[in-house]
Design a protein around this motif. Structure first.
Motif, PDB file in Angstrom:
ATOM      1  N   MET A   1       0.841  -1.213   0.000  1.00 13.04           N
ATOM      2  CA  MET A   1       0.000   0.000   0.000  1.00 13.04           C
ATOM      3  C   MET A   1       0.866   1.249   0.000  1.00 13.04           C
ATOM      4  N   GLY A   2       1.912   1.244   0.833  1.00 11.29           N
ATOM      5  CA  GLY A   2       2.815   2.391   0.905  1.00 11.29           C
ATOM      6  C   GLY A   2       3.536   2.621  -0.408  1.00 11.29           C
ATOM      7  N   ALA A   3       4.014   1.545  -1.019  1.00  9.20           N
ATOM      8  CA  ALA A   3       4.699   1.673  -2.303  1.00  9.20           C
ATOM      9  C   ALA A   3       3.760   2.229  -3.368  1.00  9.20           C
ATOM     10  N   LEU A   4       2.533   1.750  -3.399  1.00 16.40           N
ATOM     11  CA  LEU A   4       1.564   2.225  -4.378  1.00 16.40           C
ATOM     12  C   LEU A   4       1.276   3.713  -4.190  1.00 16.40           C
ATOM     13  N   ALA A   5       1.065   4.134  -2.940  1.00 11.68           N
ATOM     14  CA  ALA A   5       0.811   5.549  -2.644  1.00 11.68           C
ATOM     15  C   ALA A   5       2.020   6.402  -3.015  1.00 11.68           C
ATOM     16  N   ASP A   6       3.221   5.917  -2.676  1.00 11.09           N
ATOM     17  CA  ASP A   6       4.461   6.629  -2.980  1.00 11.09           C
ATOM     18  C   ASP A   6       4.611   6.830  -4.488  1.00 11.09           C
ATOM     19  N   ILE A   7       4.348   5.812  -5.256  1.00 11.99           N
ATOM     20  CA  ILE A   7       4.494   5.898  -6.708  1.00 11.99           C
ATOM     21  C   ILE A   7       3.429   6.814  -7.310  1.00 11.99           C
ATOM     22  N   ALA A   8       2.182   6.717  -6.850  1.00  8.10           N
ATOM     23  CA  ALA A   8       1.116   7.593  -7.373  1.00  8.10           C
ATOM     24  C   ALA A   8       1.422   9.055  -7.070  1.00  8.10           C
TER      25      ALA A   8
ATOM     26  N   TYR B   1       7.666  10.347   3.370  1.00 10.14           N
ATOM     27  CA  TYR B   1       6.207  10.286   3.329  1.00 10.14           C
ATOM     28  C   TYR B   1       5.686   9.731   4.637  1.00 10.14           C
ATOM     29  N   LYS B   2       4.444  10.084   4.902  1.00  9.11           N
ATOM     30  CA  LYS B   2       3.744   9.603   6.084  1.00  9.11           C
ATOM     31  C   LYS B   2       2.447   8.995   5.586  1.00  9.11           C
ATOM     32  N   ILE B   3       2.140   7.805   6.080  1.00 13.72           N
ATOM     33  CA  ILE B   3       0.926   7.127   5.618  1.00 13.72           C
ATOM     34  C   ILE B   3       0.107   6.677   6.814  1.00 13.72           C
ATOM     35  N   ASN B   4      -1.206   6.811   6.681  1.00 17.32           N
ATOM     36  CA  ASN B   4      -2.149   6.277   7.660  1.00 17.32           C
ATOM     37  C   ASN B   4      -2.913   5.143   6.995  1.00 17.32           C
TER      38      ASN B   4
ATOM     39  N   ALA C   1      -6.124   3.872   2.741  1.00 20.23           N
ATOM     40  CA  ALA C   1      -4.970   4.576   3.311  1.00 20.23           C
ATOM     41  C   ALA C   1      -4.919   6.009   2.784  1.00 20.23           C
ATOM     42  N   LEU C   2      -4.237   6.866   3.568  1.00 19.80           N
ATOM     43  CA  LEU C   2      -3.971   8.254   3.177  1.00 19.80           C
ATOM     44  C   LEU C   2      -2.489   8.521   3.345  1.00 19.80           C
ATOM     45  N   MET C   3      -1.895   9.241   2.402  1.00 19.97           N
ATOM     46  CA  MET C   3      -0.469   9.510   2.455  1.00 19.97           C
ATOM     47  C   MET C   3      -0.200  10.974   2.134  1.00 19.97           C
ATOM     48  N   GLN C   4       0.822  11.534   2.796  1.00 19.60           N
ATOM     49  CA  GLN C   4       1.366  12.848   2.425  1.00 19.60           C
ATOM     50  C   GLN C   4       2.853  12.658   2.183  1.00 19.60           C
ATOM     51  N   GLN C   5       3.377  13.351   1.186  1.00 18.93           N
ATOM     52  CA  GLN C   5       4.725  13.075   0.704  1.00 18.93           C
ATOM     53  C   GLN C   5       5.440  14.359   0.304  1.00 18.93           C
ATOM     54  N   THR C   6       6.759  14.352   0.477  1.00 15.65           N
ATOM     55  CA  THR C   6       7.621  15.431   0.007  1.00 15.65           C
ATOM     56  C   THR C   6       8.604  14.843  -0.996  1.00 15.65           C
ATOM     57  N   LEU C   7       8.723  15.502  -2.146  1.00 15.43           N
ATOM     58  CA  LEU C   7       9.623  15.049  -3.208  1.00 15.43           C
ATOM     59  C   LEU C   7      10.496  16.198  -3.667  1.00 15.43           C
TER      60      LEU C   7
END
Length: 147
Positions: free
Chosen positions: A61-68, A88-91, A134-140
């Motif tokens: 799930m984390g990998a999928l969110a990270d890639i999206a 990234y932070k994921i719930n 799941a919900l994710m926030q990310q910095t790139l």
């Protein structure tokens, strides 16, 4: 393919990078939608993405969110750049098995040096019912393209 169904140049740019993702290819992920500031990816249920109890693994799930989120960011990065995740932070909201996961990444803020994205991951069952997963926030950050 006619002109109406031909992929956009933006989709083709993101797809060229996505197809280089060995992990996403191994897991069977598919690129579904690409728009400026948005990317949607699907991940079907299989033995490659499960944890010990048979549900989708949090790492998948984390990998999928990270890639999206990452590909949403790439849509707003310069054409000669790639992006890399700084954090990234994921719930995780719920566990699922069967069906597929769909992650939709969206750019929240695009700066020259930092891009912030979010991603919503939903589970889609055999009947098409969607449930929050799941919900994710990310910095790139944009980085030079090396290929």
């Amino acid at each position: 393919m006619d002109a109406l169904s031909a992929p956009s140049a933006l989709f083709q740019r993101i797809e060229a990078s996505f197809l280089r993702q060995g992990m996403m290819q191994h897991l069977g992920a598919r690129l579904l939608r690409v728009e400026a500031g948005l990317c949607e990816i699907a991940l079907p249920y299989s033995e490659r993405v499960t944890q010990q109890q048979g549900g989708f693994h949090g790492g998948a799930m984390g990998a999928l969110a990270d890639i999206a989120g990452g590909y949403a960011a790439l849509t707003v990065a310069p054409p000669e750049a790639e992006v890399t995740t700084v954090e990234y932070k994921i719930n995780f909201l719920a566990a699922f098995r069967d069906g597929e996961l769909r992650a939709t990444g969206r750019v929240a803020r695009a700066g020259k040096r930092i891009i912030v994205t979010t991603a919503d991951v939903v589970h889609v069952d055999a009947n098409g019912k969607e449930s929050a997963c799941a919900l994710m926030q990310q910095t790139l950050v944009p980085v030079p393209k090396t290929y």
